[in-house]
Write an enzyme that holds these catalytic residues in place. Structure first.
Site, PDB file in Angstrom:
ATOM      1  N   ASP A  53       0.878  -1.162   0.000  1.00 48.45           N
ATOM      2  CA  ASP A  53       0.000   0.000   0.000  1.00 48.45           C
ATOM      3  C   ASP A  53       0.923   1.221   0.000  1.00 48.45           C
ATOM      4  O   ASP A  53       2.142   1.080   0.164  1.00 48.45           O
ATOM      5  CB  ASP A  53      -0.878  -0.032   1.261  1.00 48.45           C
ATOM      6  CG  ASP A  53      -1.742   1.197   1.407  1.00 48.45           C
ATOM      7  OD1 ASP A  53      -2.367   1.602   0.412  1.00 48.45           O
ATOM      8  OD2 ASP A  53      -1.784   1.763   2.514  1.00 48.45           O
TER       9      ASP A  53
ATOM     10  N   ASP B 284      -0.223   5.152   1.044  1.00 53.85           N
ATOM     11  CA  ASP B 284      -0.506   6.173   2.049  1.00 53.85           C
ATOM     12  C   ASP B 284      -0.500   5.591   3.458  1.00 53.85           C
ATOM     13  O   ASP B 284      -1.233   4.646   3.757  1.00 53.85           O
ATOM     14  CB  ASP B 284      -1.864   6.817   1.768  1.00 53.85           C
ATOM     15  CG  ASP B 284      -1.836   7.663   0.514  1.00 53.85           C
ATOM     16  OD1 ASP B 284      -1.170   8.704   0.518  1.00 53.85           O
ATOM     17  OD2 ASP B 284      -2.468   7.264  -0.489  1.00 53.85           O
TER      18      ASP B 284
END
Length: 279
Positions: free
Chosen positions: A58, A60
């Site tokens: 991922d 953020d």
């Protein structure tokens, strides 16, 4: 507090280096299944860990310290209404498609009569655009990405961020993101549903070179509850690196929880061990 699996998020694809792709393939099919955030997840056995051959990150809050920007802006907006933004609300918004997160925001805070989800996004956007270019890497991110790439482990990013925001957030970190085999982003037409649907992770898996990669051979790194659920719904193992302010009840679905990427041990998963002891 349970994160409902019907809270969804959407995405797009950027391949390694500088080119965008959105070529759908059907090597991996979405199997509809639901994982509750309250379901205790037994530890992954050693034999399964040794099957890991590919890694998906991922972005953020995991590779980039950008979640703080969303929090700051949302606190500013709510202050106009004499309301506060807390982590129980943030947990419901993390990892979602922007418009869905916006609807959660205005409805849960009771300001929907005064501020629509659409207008909230417009107001938030102007502030975020100034903040994103200052994004910093999360602790341990550079070391881990460089190590896996140098060791020949195929790696990629699967992020809900849209193309326009991706460029702003990563403009100071081109070296790290250039090491990714490909990048799947939030406005990818191949990803029909957002997290906790597995769409984005299955799309990311399909885009690795060579033979189709079985989900059981993929390790996902996530910080958001909906992202952890998406990885598990895709049949993949997941290491969660949560913000310490997140309710620990959300940790239970992950196969492993670490405080920081600095604490991750690749050897536990059959991946090449670090050859140095520094971060």
């Amino acid at each position: 507090m349970i994160l409902k699996p019907n809270q969804i998020f959407g995405l797009v694809t950027l391949t390694s280096g500088a080119r965008f792709t959105s070529t759908p393939t059907n090597n991996l099919q979405f199997q509809s299944r639901t994982v509750s955030a309250k379901m205790a997840n037994p530890a992954v056995c050693d034999s399964e860990k040794k099957l890991i051959t590919h890694v998906i990150f991922d972005m953020d809050g995991l590779l980039l310290d950008t979640e703080k920007f969303y929090t700051e802006v949302q606190e500013i907006i709510l202050s106009r209404f004499n309301k506060t933004f807390d982590w129980s609300l943030k947990a419901k918004m993390m990892g979602k498609k922007a418009i869905e997160a916006a609807r959660v925001f205005v409805e849960e805070t009771g300001i929907s009569d005064s501020l629509s989800a659409e207008n909230f996004l417009v107001e938030r956007e102007s502030m975020l655009q100034e903040m994103f270019p200052t994004s910093e890497l999360m602790p341990g991110a550079s070391r881990l990405v460089k190590h896996l790439h140098a060791s020949g482990v195929p790696i990629c990013v699967a992020t809900g961020t849209h193309k326009r925001h991706f460029a702003l957030k990563t403009q100071r970190h081109g070296e790290i993101f250039s090491l990714m085999h490909h990048i799947v982003m939030g406005d990818d037409p191949e990803v029909k549903q957002g997290k906790p649907s597995p769409d984005i992770f299955l799309a990311a898996a399909r885009r690795f070179d060579g033979e189709p990669v079985h989900p059981s051979k993929i390790l996902v790194f996530e910080d958001a509850p909906s992202g952890v659920l998406a990885a598990k719904n895709a049949g993949m193992s997941v290491v969660m690196v949560p913000d310490p302010r997140l309710d620990s009840a959300f940790h239970e679905t992950a196969d492993k929880v670490v405080k920081s990427l600095l604490d991750f041990d690749p050897a536990e998963w059959g991946l090449p061990p670090f050859t140095d002891t520094t971060a």
